[in-house]
Design an enzyme around this catalytic site. Sequence first.
Site, PDB file in Angstrom:
ATOM      1  CG  HIS A 117      -9.615  -1.456  -5.026  1.00 40.30           C
ATOM      2  ND1 HIS A 117     -10.052  -1.817  -3.770  1.00 40.30           N
ATOM      3  CD2 HIS A 117     -10.671  -1.569  -5.857  1.00 40.30           C
ATOM      4  CE1 HIS A 117     -11.330  -2.147  -3.853  1.00 40.30           C
ATOM      5  NE2 HIS A 117     -11.729  -2.002  -5.105  1.00 40.30           N
ATOM      6  CE1 TYR A 125      -3.767  -2.345   0.226  1.00 41.07           C
ATOM      7  CE2 TYR A 125      -2.623  -3.286   2.104  1.00 41.07           C
ATOM      8  CZ  TYR A 125      -3.618  -3.355   1.152  1.00 41.07           C
ATOM      9  OH  TYR A 125      -4.463  -4.434   1.132  1.00 41.07           O
TER      10      TYR A 125
END
Length: 145
Positions: A101, A24
Amino acid sequence: MLGKILLLNGPNLNMLGKREPDIYGHDTLEDVVALATAEAAKHGLEVEALQSNHEGELIDALHNARGTHIGCVINPGGLTHTSVALLDAVKASELPTVEVHISNPHAREEFRHHSYISLAAVSVIAGAGIQGYRFAVDILANLKK
């Protein structure tokens, strides 16, 4: 201001910058909100941001945004793959919604390959890091024109 965009981030996104940075990245949720807010301002729009680890809070926010916002940017986190209730709330909101996302779920575990939310989204952005939020705001701003 010409309108407001609802920015929703689901479970565990409060841990951005700390949780699995190899997937991430090191940007934080605050960085995400700042980026989306700056992009919205370029279009004369505001951002109302909410992160919650609780599905019902996200659903309530969508219900409350109906008729008052021009669109929604949502990163549902793990709820992407499990929540019919969140899908139904996106539909009930009648807001054009862009699903975001940070990573590419299709390059990850098999269970992450299915999205309920995408059934109601006008666009899905995946794998662009936090820049995906900027792209999502731009899409909604251009839909409004």
